[in-house]
Design a protein around this motif. Structure first.
Motif, PDB file in Angstrom:
ATOM      1  N   UNK A 182      50.365  33.869  40.514  1.00 15.65           N
ATOM      2  CA  UNK A 182      49.340  34.851  40.182  1.00 15.65           C
ATOM      3  C   UNK A 182      49.123  34.889  38.682  1.00 15.65           C
TER       4      UNK A 182
ATOM      5  N   UNK B  32      36.014  35.171  34.104  1.00 13.77           N
ATOM      6  CA  UNK B  32      35.322  33.922  33.854  1.00 13.77           C
ATOM      7  C   UNK B  32      35.889  32.816  34.716  1.00 13.77           C
ATOM      8  N   UNK B  33      35.303  31.647  34.590  1.00 14.36           N
ATOM      9  CA  UNK B  33      35.713  30.499  35.418  1.00 14.36           C
ATOM     10  C   UNK B  33      36.996  29.850  34.929  1.00 14.36           C
TER      11      UNK B  33
ATOM     12  N   UNK C 177      41.384  40.145  45.146  1.00 13.62           N
ATOM     13  CA  UNK C 177      40.592  39.027  44.686  1.00 13.62           C
ATOM     14  C   UNK C 177      40.790  37.852  45.627  1.00 13.62           C
TER      15      UNK C 177
ATOM     16  N   UNK D  99      44.681  37.501  46.277  1.00  8.91           N
ATOM     17  CA  UNK D  99      45.586  38.217  45.378  1.00  8.91           C
ATOM     18  C   UNK D  99      45.286  39.709  45.422  1.00  8.91           C
TER      19      UNK D  99
ATOM     20  N   UNK E 236      46.058  44.295  34.499  1.00 11.38           N
ATOM     21  CA  UNK E 236      46.347  44.054  35.906  1.00 11.38           C
ATOM     22  C   UNK E 236      47.678  43.343  36.067  1.00 11.38           C
TER      23      UNK E 236
ATOM     24  N   UNK F 165      41.179  25.611  42.352  1.00 14.26           N
ATOM     25  CA  UNK F 165      40.584  25.194  41.087  1.00 14.26           C
ATOM     26  C   UNK F 165      39.518  26.126  40.549  1.00 14.26           C
TER      27      UNK F 165
ATOM     28  N   UNK G  57      46.533  48.105  38.730  1.00 16.59           N
ATOM     29  CA  UNK G  57      46.211  48.330  37.327  1.00 16.59           C
ATOM     30  C   UNK G  57      47.249  49.227  36.694  1.00 16.59           C
TER      31      UNK G  57
ATOM     32  N   UNK H  41      37.904  30.301  39.738  1.00 16.10           N
ATOM     33  CA  UNK H  41      38.307  31.581  39.173  1.00 16.10           C
ATOM     34  C   UNK H  41      38.472  32.635  40.262  1.00 16.10           C
ATOM     35  N   UNK H  42      38.647  33.843  39.842  1.00 16.47           N
ATOM     36  CA  UNK H  42      38.887  34.952  40.767  1.00 16.47           C
ATOM     37  C   UNK H  42      37.578  35.641  41.127  1.00 16.47           C
TER      38      UNK H  42
ATOM     39  N   UNK I 274      40.569  33.562  45.568  1.00 16.44           N
ATOM     40  CA  UNK I 274      40.512  32.398  44.687  1.00 16.44           C
ATOM     41  C   UNK I 274      40.486  31.132  45.518  1.00 16.44           C
TER      42      UNK I 274
ATOM     43  N   UNK J 202      43.218  46.305  43.256  1.00 18.27           N
ATOM     44  CA  UNK J 202      42.164  45.311  43.380  1.00 18.27           C
ATOM     45  C   UNK J 202      42.578  44.197  44.338  1.00 18.27           C
TER      46      UNK J 202
ATOM     47  N   UNK K 101      44.429  36.127  30.608  1.00 20.26           N
ATOM     48  CA  UNK K 101      45.482  35.926  31.590  1.00 20.26           C
ATOM     49  C   UNK K 101      45.831  34.444  31.651  1.00 20.26           C
TER      50      UNK K 101
ATOM     51  N   UNK L 234      49.477  41.220  38.911  1.00 16.97           N
ATOM     52  CA  UNK L 234      49.109  40.519  40.131  1.00 16.97           C
ATOM     53  C   UNK L 234      50.324  40.235  41.001  1.00 16.97           C
ATOM     54  N   UNK L 235      50.080  40.186  42.298  1.00 17.06           N
ATOM     55  CA  UNK L 235      51.043  39.624  43.216  1.00 17.06           C
ATOM     56  C   UNK L 235      51.002  38.100  43.148  1.00 17.06           C
ATOM     57  N   UNK L 236      51.869  37.456  43.909  1.00 19.33           N
ATOM     58  CA  UNK L 236      51.948  35.995  43.859  1.00 19.33           C
ATOM     59  C   UNK L 236      50.845  35.325  44.678  1.00 19.33           C
TER      60      UNK L 236
END
Lengths: 113, 114
Positions: free
Chosen positions: A42, A105-106, B35, B88, B102, B40, B92, B42-43, B37, B33, A35, B104-106
């Motif tokens: 997003x 992942x990060x 998430x 977020x 996936x 800086x 899917x 990840x999810x 964040x 889903x 991604x 995603x929304x904004x």
């Protein structure tokens, strides 16, 4: 149990160059998805690999390519870098036959100057 | 084409207050889903909602799914500063019954103030 590992964490490249990002999936996972997340947006789906083949692809140009190795790890390659390619690149691993969700992942922060 | 819309995009809350984030998606998706964040980072997976009427709760967060209305909600109860982050939702996209990708929304940037 190691999660998803991405390398490098940060990268600065010049316009026109090429870059390779790497991802090791979570143990037991067989599918890797990539991604792109631009600042303030997003994540957007680039492509997904399973059994060493590209299985699905999002709306990204051919400059974006990938590979999956027999150990399920994956690479994302971007050619002819543009300023607009600057983003956080996230790798997510999963099991292809659903049910267990995704592990992210990060990320790799790519800056194109 | 599957599209996901979140609202609000920005949310400033006082500690102790309740609020709801909404997530609408445009076509059939049976897996939703949520998430979190941090800047800086990840999810972090919060919830996976698999069926109509699903409700999941973890601490001050509760998520629900209405597949008929194509709507998921993330409810925040008695907000605390530690919940400040961007949230977020992602639907899917089905792929022949196996793992899709996936959309995603904004994102909703939540700021909880004392």
């Amino acid at each position: 149990d190691a999660g998803v590992t991405q390398s490098p964490t940060h990268l600065i490249k010049t316009r026109g160059q090429q870059v390779t990002l790497r991802c090791s999936p979570k143990s037991g996972h067989d599918t890797v998805s990539w991604y792109q997340q631009a600042l303030g947006q997003g994540p957007q789906f680039i492509f997904q690999y399973y059994e060493e083949e590209e299985r699905q692809r999002g709306n990204f140009p051919d400059r974006f390519s990938g590979h999956q190795f027999p150990n399920y790890s994956s690479e994302l390659n971007v050619n002819a870098l543009l300023l607009g390619d600057s983003a956080l690149y996230l790798c997510a691993s999963s099991l292809v036959f659903r049910g267990r969700g995704y592990t992210f992942g990060s990320g790799t922060r790519l800056t194109v100057v | 084409e599957l599209k996901v819309e979140q609202n609000p995009l920005f949310l400033s809350m006082q500690e102790g207050k309740n609020y709801t984030i909404y997530c609408n998606y445009s076509t059939t998706s049976d897996r939703l889903y949520w998430y979190r964040q941090d800047p800086g980072k990840s999810l972090e997976s919060l919830f996976v909602l698999l069926s109509n009427g699903a409700v999941k709760q973890e601490g001050r967060l509760m998520a629900s799914l209405d597949t008929k209305a194509r709507l998921s909600t993330l409810h925040i109860t008695a907000a605390v500063h530690d919940l400040s982050a961007t949230y977020f939702c992602a639907a899917e996209l089905n792929y022949g019954g196996s793992q899709g990708n996936l959309i995603f929304g904004k994102g909703t940037k939540l700021s909880v103030k004392p």
